[in-house]
Design a protein around this motif. Structure first.
Motif, mmCIF file in Angstrom:
data_model
loop_
_atom_site.group_PDB
_atom_site.id
_atom_site.type_symbol
_atom_site.label_atom_id
_atom_site.label_comp_id
_atom_site.label_asym_id
_atom_site.label_seq_id
_atom_site.Cartn_x
_atom_site.Cartn_y
_atom_site.Cartn_z
ATOM 1 N N THR A 142 0.809 -1.112 0.000
ATOM 2 C CA THR A 142 0.092 -0.051 -0.218
ATOM 3 C C THR A 142 0.691 1.084 0.063
ATOM 4 O OG1 THR A 142 -1.724 -1.226 1.331
ATOM 5 C CG2 THR A 142 -1.944 1.279 1.131
ATOM 6 N N ASN A 185 2.104 4.679 0.791
ATOM 7 C CA ASN A 185 2.013 5.627 2.234
ATOM 8 C C ASN A 185 1.425 7.100 1.852
ATOM 9 O OD1 ASN A 185 2.798 3.571 4.112
ATOM 10 N ND2 ASN A 185 4.959 3.992 3.524
ATOM 11 N N PRO A 202 -0.161 4.511 5.665
ATOM 12 C CA PRO A 202 -0.878 3.726 4.398
ATOM 13 C C PRO A 202 -2.018 4.971 3.958
ATOM 14 C CG PRO A 202 -0.400 2.225 5.998
ATOM 15 C CD PRO A 202 -0.303 3.249 6.735
ATOM 16 N N ALA A 216 -5.833 4.378 5.610
ATOM 17 C CA ALA A 216 -5.729 3.890 6.792
ATOM 18 C C ALA A 216 -6.339 4.724 8.087
ATOM 19 C CB ALA A 216 -4.344 3.775 7.222
ATOM 20 N N TYR A 276 -4.721 5.671 11.227
ATOM 21 C CA TYR A 276 -3.289 5.376 11.974
ATOM 22 C C TYR A 276 -3.479 5.608 13.474
ATOM 23 C CZ TYR A 276 1.730 5.292 12.480
ATOM 24 O OH TYR A 276 2.893 5.184 12.898
ATOM 25 N N PRO A 301 -12.656 6.838 6.466
ATOM 26 C CA PRO A 301 -11.949 6.493 5.145
ATOM 27 C C PRO A 301 -12.812 5.503 4.046
ATOM 28 C CG PRO A 301 -10.815 5.838 7.268
ATOM 29 C CD PRO A 301 -11.991 6.576 7.549
ATOM 30 N N THR A 360 -7.758 9.649 4.747
ATOM 31 C CA THR A 360 -6.716 9.119 5.670
ATOM 32 C C THR A 360 -6.798 9.718 6.856
ATOM 33 O OG1 THR A 360 -5.626 8.132 3.643
ATOM 34 C CG2 THR A 360 -4.443 8.138 5.696
ATOM 35 N N ALA A 409 -8.540 2.382 14.973
ATOM 36 C CA ALA A 409 -7.510 2.098 14.144
ATOM 37 C C ALA A 409 -7.187 0.850 13.495
ATOM 38 C CB ALA A 409 -6.076 2.508 15.015
ATOM 39 N N ASP A 410 -6.343 0.862 12.417
ATOM 40 C CA ASP A 410 -6.287 -0.402 11.736
ATOM 41 C C ASP A 410 -4.707 -0.565 11.792
ATOM 42 O OD1 ASP A 410 -5.635 1.325 9.391
ATOM 43 O OD2 ASP A 410 -7.915 1.171 8.931
ATOM 44 N N HIS A 411 -3.829 0.780 11.711
ATOM 45 C CA HIS A 411 -2.472 0.848 11.847
ATOM 46 C C HIS A 411 -2.100 1.510 13.035
ATOM 47 C CE1 HIS A 411 -2.798 -0.411 7.777
ATOM 48 N NE2 HIS A 411 -1.681 -0.678 7.796
ATOM 49 N N THR A 471 0.646 -2.993 12.016
ATOM 50 C CA THR A 471 -1.165 -2.949 11.772
ATOM 51 C C THR A 471 -1.289 -3.379 13.181
ATOM 52 O OG1 THR A 471 -0.945 -5.375 11.289
ATOM 53 C CG2 THR A 471 -1.169 -3.904 9.484
#
Length: 306
Positions: free
Chosen positions: A3, A5, A30, A33, A35, A181, A187, A202-204, A218
């Motif tokens: 992915t 950034n 990313p 994301a 973050y 998102p 993002t 979050a996913d990251h 992640t």
């Protein structure tokens, strides 16, 4: 294919006098994301975000936004594609929510229609004609988020957006952030000192401690550090530990418990029979799992507060 950034920092450093409050941070956010930028109070989160937004000048290092290295010539152009809510939102209390957004819309040069859209997103449409001085704290935070969303930027940076909110306000803010998102292609970088907040949004995640990025991956990968174990309390711990190791079991001792890798019931039952056959009494058997908070504390230092 990896992915792309949307944000990258390279050895980003900020020093005040002899104190480095941010030290060689290599952040990678990313595209698409949420973050979570996580760390104890005073770890360097706000300073890092201010450098990304051009509100503080880095001592060393550089920043890349939207795959373009940031410099003095292009900084303002790149920042027009970002929105932010740093610390507490700014507003004119004697004006309505809508009037506040009209001022910011003029400064940003975005469409008049955006005001209606962002008010609906943050659920302030019915309070648009109300004076901001009469808003609750949660409403003021949502107005700040609406202002950051004007122009629908590619990147949204939120610094502790749930600070001071009651549980209902926290839940509402969290739900709003989670939609950005997928529904609007934005993002999001969201900072917090609360692990539970980041875990639900979050996913990251990037974890900063004393100005240094000590973890970045992640959220799923962070959870994978939480491993299950079998804990057994017995009458003669040292003897039992030797017996298990002689039988090929990867056992350790901690705080008077034998810790074994997670196994099925039949395997554990066989180990118990082995110990009982050697006149070792079993007092307790339990399953243990290293919590996400334990992992966070191990990365940030046990002296730090969640």
């Amino acid at each position: 294919m990896p992915t792309q950034n949307l944000v990258e920092t390279h050895h980003l450093t900020k020093q005040y006098g002899k104190v480095r409050c941010v030290n060689a941070v290599n952040m990678q956010v990313p595209s698409g994301a949420i973050y979570g930028f996580l760390g104890p109070n005073g770890a360097g989160k706000s300073t890092t975000l201010k450098m990304i937004l051009g509100l503080a000048r880095p001592t060393e290092g550089d920043i890349t936004l939207f795959n373009v290295p940031v410099n003095e010539k292009n900084r303002m152009k790149l920042l027009t594609q970002t929105g932010s809510l740093i610390e507490s939102p700014s507003y004119y209390g004697h004006l309505t929510g809508e009037e506040n957004l009209r001022i910011i819309r003029t400064l940003k040069g975005c469409s008049e229609k955006d005001i209606d859209k962002v008010l609906k997103i943050v659920r302030l449409d019915e309070a648009r004609k109300k004076l901001v001085n009469h808003y609750s704290l949660g409403m003021k935070q949502r107005l700040g988020l609406a202002a950051a969303l004007l122009g629908f930027p590619k990147l949204l940076i939120l610094d502790e957006p749930t600070n001071g909110l009651d549980p209902a306000g926290i839940q509402e803010m969290r739900e709003l952030i989670c939609t950005l998102p997928s529904e609007y292609g934005i993002t999001v970088i969201v900072s917090s000192h609360l692990l539970s907040e980041i875990d639900q949004m979050a996913d990251h995640v990037g974890i900063i401690r004393k100005g240094e990025l000590v973890y970045q991956d992640t959220l799923e990968s962070l959870h994978s550090h939480s491993k299950e174990q079998i804990a057994i309390r017995v009458s003669h711990t040292a003897i039992a530990l030797d017996l298990l190791r002689q039988d090929g079991v990867e056992a350790t001792e901690e705080d008077g418990y034998l810790l074994l890798p997670m196994a099925d019931d039949a395997y554990v039952a066989n180990l118990c029979r082995l110990l009982v056959a050697q006149n070792i009494s079993l007092y307790r058997i339990e399953k243990r799992e290293k919590s996400l908070e334990d992992i966070f504390l191990s990365l940030t230092g046990k002296e730090s507060s969640l």
